[in-house]
Design a protein around this motif. Structure first.
Motif, short mmCIF file in Angstrom:
data_model
loop_
_atom_site.label_atom_id
_atom_site.label_comp_id
_atom_site.label_asym_id
_atom_site.label_seq_id
_atom_site.Cartn_x
_atom_site.Cartn_y
_atom_site.Cartn_z
N GLU A 167 0.76 -1.08 -0.15
CA GLU A 167 -0.04 -0.04 0.08
C GLU A 167 0.97 1.28 -0.11
N CYS A 168 0.39 2.26 -0.82
CA CYS A 168 1.20 3.33 -0.88
C CYS A 168 0.36 4.36 -1.69
N PRO A 169 0.48 5.71 -1.44
CA PRO A 169 -0.54 6.67 -2.22
C PRO A 169 -0.42 6.58 -3.72
N HIS A 170 -1.64 6.80 -4.32
CA HIS A 170 -1.85 6.65 -5.93
C HIS A 170 -0.67 7.73 -6.53
N GLU A 171 -0.50 8.79 -5.96
CA GLU A 171 0.60 9.63 -6.70
C GLU A 171 1.78 8.97 -6.56
N THR A 172 2.27 8.18 -5.57
CA THR A 172 3.46 7.74 -5.58
C THR A 172 3.58 6.38 -6.70
N MET A 173 2.41 5.63 -6.75
CA MET A 173 2.41 4.42 -7.58
C MET A 173 2.58 4.84 -8.99
N ARG A 174 1.89 5.92 -9.20
CA ARG A 174 1.86 6.47 -10.63
C ARG A 174 3.22 7.22 -11.05
N ALA A 175 3.70 8.01 -10.15
CA ALA A 175 5.18 8.40 -10.20
C ALA A 175 6.25 7.26 -10.64
N ALA A 177 5.34 4.24 -11.50
CA ALA A 177 5.19 3.36 -13.04
C ALA A 177 5.63 4.28 -14.07
N LEU A 178 5.57 5.37 -14.05
CA LEU A 178 5.88 6.41 -15.31
C LEU A 178 7.55 6.37 -15.47
N GLU A 179 8.13 6.49 -13.98
CA GLU A 179 9.75 6.43 -14.10
C GLU A 179 10.16 5.02 -14.46
N ARG A 180 9.57 4.02 -14.17
CA ARG A 180 10.08 2.79 -14.80
C ARG A 180 9.97 2.55 -16.14
N SER A 181 8.69 3.28 -16.71
CA SER A 181 8.55 3.16 -18.18
C SER A 181 9.48 4.30 -18.97
N ARG A 182 10.25 4.94 -18.47
CA ARG A 182 11.39 5.70 -18.97
C ARG A 182 12.44 5.09 -19.69
N SER A 183 12.72 4.09 -19.17
CA SER A 183 13.88 3.07 -19.78
C SER A 183 13.44 1.57 -19.19
N PRO A 184 12.14 0.96 -19.57
CA PRO A 184 11.96 -0.17 -19.39
C PRO A 184 12.92 -1.52 -19.63
N LYS A 185 12.80 -2.23 -18.70
CA LYS A 185 13.68 -3.50 -19.15
C LYS A 185 12.84 -4.42 -19.83
N THR A 186 13.39 -5.39 -20.60
CA THR A 186 12.84 -6.32 -21.33
C THR A 186 11.47 -6.90 -20.79
N ASP A 187 11.64 -7.22 -19.42
CA ASP A 187 10.59 -7.93 -18.63
C ASP A 187 9.58 -6.95 -17.89
N SER A 188 9.67 -5.67 -18.56
CA SER A 188 8.85 -4.73 -17.82
C SER A 188 7.61 -4.41 -18.79
N TRP A 235 5.55 -1.34 -20.25
CA TRP A 235 5.63 0.12 -20.60
C TRP A 235 4.47 0.65 -20.15
N ILE A 236 4.10 1.74 -19.43
CA ILE A 236 2.70 2.35 -19.06
C ILE A 236 2.97 3.91 -19.15
N ASN A 237 2.23 4.51 -19.72
CA ASN A 237 2.09 5.88 -19.65
C ASN A 237 1.19 6.20 -18.81
N GLY A 238 1.01 7.75 -18.74
CA GLY A 238 -0.17 8.23 -17.79
C GLY A 238 -1.45 7.82 -17.96
N PRO A 239 -1.91 7.85 -19.19
CA PRO A 239 -3.18 7.66 -19.57
C PRO A 239 -3.61 6.01 -19.39
N GLY A 240 -2.41 5.23 -19.64
CA GLY A 240 -2.55 3.88 -19.58
C GLY A 240 -2.56 3.59 -17.90
#
Length: 116
Positions: free
Chosen positions: A64-72, A74-85, A87-92
């Motif tokens: 459990e963590c705040p929605h804003e933290t989860m979103r940030a 996810a978007l940071e991970r998607s900046r340079s995703p690994k092959t097993d990750s 990709w998620i953008n903001g609308p996604g």
């Protein structure tokens, strides 16, 4: 990252393979950890049913963590995703979160602080 129209089918096929392996693993006397997300009550109830069918006992955790933290994150991970990750953008991310159903008090789970 499969096309959206195939995502549910591909997910179900992979999860079926994982469940089959879990059954073999439990039969061999080993524990299994699932990290499917279990975003809906229905998916958790189905997992509980299947865990009992293979002769195991489920233990649930909710990170459990705040929605804003989860979103940030996810978007940071998607900046340079690994092959097993995935990709998620903001609308996604926002679309995915609209389908999320938090754990309920009657689900017997242990909350985990995900802010760390």
């Amino acid at each position: 990252n499969p096309p959206e129209e195939h995502f549910a089918q591909f997910t179900a096929e992979v999860q079926d393979l994982i469940w089959a392996e879990a059954e073999r693993t439990v039969a061999a006397g080993q524990d299994v950890i699932f990290d499917f997300g279990f975003w809906t009550r229905e998916s958790r109830d189905e997992a509980r049913r299947r865990v009992l069918l293979i002769g195991a006992s489920p233990t649930w955790y909710s990170v459990e963590c705040p929605h804003e933290t989860m979103r940030a994150r996810a978007l940071e991970r998607s900046r340079s995703p690994k092959t097993d990750s995935m990709w998620i953008n903001g609308p996604g991310f926002d679309k995915l979160m609209r389908s999320f159903e938090p754990m309920q008090d009657d689900e017997d789970y242990e909350p985990i602080d995900g802010t760390k």
